[in-house]
Write an enzyme that holds these catalytic residues in place. Structure first.
Site, PDB file in Angstrom:
ATOM      1  N   LYS B  16      31.037  10.246 -30.904  1.00  0.00           N
ATOM      2  CA  LYS B  16      30.766   9.601 -29.622  1.00  0.00           C
ATOM      3  C   LYS B  16      29.265   9.486 -29.465  1.00  0.00           C
ATOM      4  CE  LYS B  16      34.842  11.070 -26.986  1.00  0.00           C
ATOM      5  NZ  LYS B  16      35.697  11.525 -28.090  1.00  0.00           N
ATOM      6  N   CYS B  80      40.782  -3.569 -39.475  1.00  0.00           N
ATOM      7  CA  CYS B  80      40.259  -2.356 -40.128  1.00  0.00           C
ATOM      8  C   CYS B  80      39.700  -2.633 -41.512  1.00  0.00           C
ATOM      9  CB  CYS B  80      41.345  -1.298 -40.212  1.00  0.00           C
ATOM     10  SG  CYS B  80      42.100  -0.923 -38.621  1.00  0.00           S
ATOM     11  N   GLY B 116      41.939   5.565 -24.716  1.00  0.00           N
ATOM     12  CA  GLY B 116      43.044   6.117 -25.500  1.00  0.00           C
ATOM     13  C   GLY B 116      43.196   5.318 -26.782  1.00  0.00           C
TER      14      GLY B 116
END
Lengths: 144, 377
Positions: B16, B80, B116
């Site tokens: 983060k 991805c 989330g």
């Protein structure tokens, strides 16, 4: 077949514009596509065959009974889906596989291969207060 | 046509980074890769940037920040697989003889955008009936359990291995010494997927410098050869797809093996970094890469074959489950790991079998994008 994407008057909307034919107020039919050239079938319906690329694709009704291919129990989801709920892929005899919530079967009685029946019914109410019409799976016959 | 070599790599810490921008992260990785390659930045002739959620001209902003403006920059988006596809494009430009030194990088700042799990696109039919990302892998894993007797304990073992491996990775976000029992005691996201079987939402960037053979051999005496690249796309129509086997991965792997002249991948690949955003996916991908027999990857894992000191170390980096998952940078992180492993520079993560050839794989989206890169020394 009349293709339905919305109906303002009754406050009923389809869960997705591509899945039903017929009047939403009546008994709309769950539909897919069949290629007139090679016979391949698809769900949801599409304009061009993914197998032979023919544009000669017709809208056809889907059968209502199939077998459970795989499933999960969802415990974390977005707010419009209260958890937990069972999601399952069902194989229909036409050779299409579709995803739907599975209802009315206790989790410990869910088995891959069990016969399931698709039922068109309201799923929830959307933010505008309209009924979202979709489909759920239920055990069929003595399957559960 | 020139062969293509990796001559330098760089990556930021994954995690983060609330106080940093994606341009900041991308620039750090790019500067580090250029420093590592010991190449004059003015030698870089083109750049490819993989990212998924970073907006218009994100790659250009990084070049402007690093002083590399003035060269062609192409943004690449393949979910991805974005970072791995950026490498493919960079390598093709060199093989085609168009450029001698090319930069490929991937970056993502996600923690400011997603709280989330990522969710499928809003107009997606399956999302409208309640599909979540973890539910997709849950249903695939359940199918593998049905066909091959795979157990939840075996799925949990992937998390145990990768989070443990990540303890030795300085850039790791969620490294941990956890047991199978602890993984299975973490909350269920979508049965049989538990929270500790899911990679985190991450910010981070990674970059590599690729060079043509002539240049590479002048820059370093230990270049890492890009031996093969494969890239394949499966259908998004479930009805004709085997949910327990990733055909798109096999297609991409066969393409890369053909290019690399590999006929017996299980003998000829010595270290592997398969894509592991969810624990089950590592096993699924090892089978698709033909590095485990179909249905046997869980057993191979349980008997230690994929440990760092095993016969075929898998995710020695710690993978996405341990290092983190800043989408487009995650595949490039795997390339960085192979670079270190093949040069014997992986430190405490160094695998025991003196690898000469490694494979990294990335995978993307419901459309099933498979990307495979084979590197060798």
């Amino acid at each position: 077949m009349v293709e339905v994407t919305e109906t303002g008057r009754s406050g009923v909307v389809p869960v997705h514009p591509d899945v039903f034919a017929g009047e939403l107020e009546g008994e709309p039919q769950l539909v897919g596509s069949r290629c007139r050239q090679c016979g391949a079938r698809f769900f949801p319906r599409r304009g061009v065959c993914a197998r032979c690329l023919s544009a000669e694709v017709e809208v056809v009704p889907l059968g209502r009974v199939g077998t459970l291919h795989t499933y999960t129990v969802v415990y974390q989801s977005t707010p419009e889906f209260p958890t937990p709920y069972i999601l399952a892929y069902v194989d229909l005899p036409e050779g299409v596989r579709l995803l739907a919530p599975l209802a009315g079967v206790p989790v410990d009685q869910v088995r891959i291969g069990m016969p399931l029946r698709l039922q068109v019914e309201p799923l929830r109410t959307d933010a505008a207060g309209r009924t979202v019409l979709g489909y759920r799976l239920y055990a069929h016959g003595g399957g559960a | 046509m020139s062969d293509v070599y990796v001559v330098g790599i760089g990556m930021t810490k994954f995690g983060k980074h609330p106080d940093r921008t994606v341009v900041d992260l991308g620039s750090e990785a790019v500067r580090e890769a250029i420093r590592d390659a010991e190449v004059d930045p003015r030698r870089i002739e083109a750049a490819y940037c993989g990212h998924v959620f970073q907006g218009m001209v994100a790659g250009q902003r990084v070049l402007a920040q690093t002083g590399l403006a003035g060269i062609p920059l192409t943004n690449v988006e393949d979910a991805c697989s974005s970072g791995a596809v950026a490498i493919r494009e960079a390598a093709l430009a060199i093989r085609a003889g168009e450029h001698d030194v090319v930069l490929a990088f991937g970056m993502e700042h996600l923690t400011g955008r997603f709280r989330g799990a990522l969710t499928p696109a809003e107009d997606d039919l399956e999302a409208a009936v309640g599909l979540t990302m973890p539910a997709i892998y849950a249903m695939r894993a359940r199918r593998h359990m049905e066909e091959f007797g795979t157990t939840r304990r075996q799925l949990a073992l992937v998390s145990v291995k990768n989070k443990r491996n990540a303890l030795d990775h300085p850039a790791a976000q969620v490294a941990a010494a956890v047991t199978v029992e602890e993984v299975l005691a973490s909350e269920v996201v979508a049965w049989p997927v538990h929270r500790l079987m899911v990679s985190p939402v991450s910010d981070g960037a990674a970059a590599i410098v690729l060079a043509a053979e002539e240049v590479a051999k002048r820059l370093t005496d230990r270049p890492v050869w890009v031996e093969g690249i494969g890239w394949a796309l499966d259908t998004s129509y479930w009805g004709n797809r085997d949910l327990a086997y990733p055909r798109y991965v096999e297609d991409a792997a066969r393409m890369a093996y053909r290019m690399a002249g590999i006929s017996e991948p299980r003998r000829q690949i010595h270290v592997v970094e398969p894509y592991d955003p969810f624990a089950y996916k590592e096993l699924h991908h090892l089978e698709g890469l033909l590095l485990a027999e179909r249905g046997k990857a869980p057993e191979d894992l349980a008997r230690g074959r994929f440990d760092r000191d095993g016969e075929l170390p898998s995710c020695p980096s710690g993978g996405l489950l341990g290092v983190g998952n800043p989408i487009a940078a995650a595949g490039l992180m795997k390339i960085c790991e192979l670079y270190w492993q093949l040069r014997g520079e992986a430190g405490k993560r160094q695998v025991a079998n003196s690898p000469r050839r490694g494979l990294a794989q990335a995978w993307g989206d419901l459309m099933q994008i498979g990307t495979v890169v084979v590197l060798g020394v």
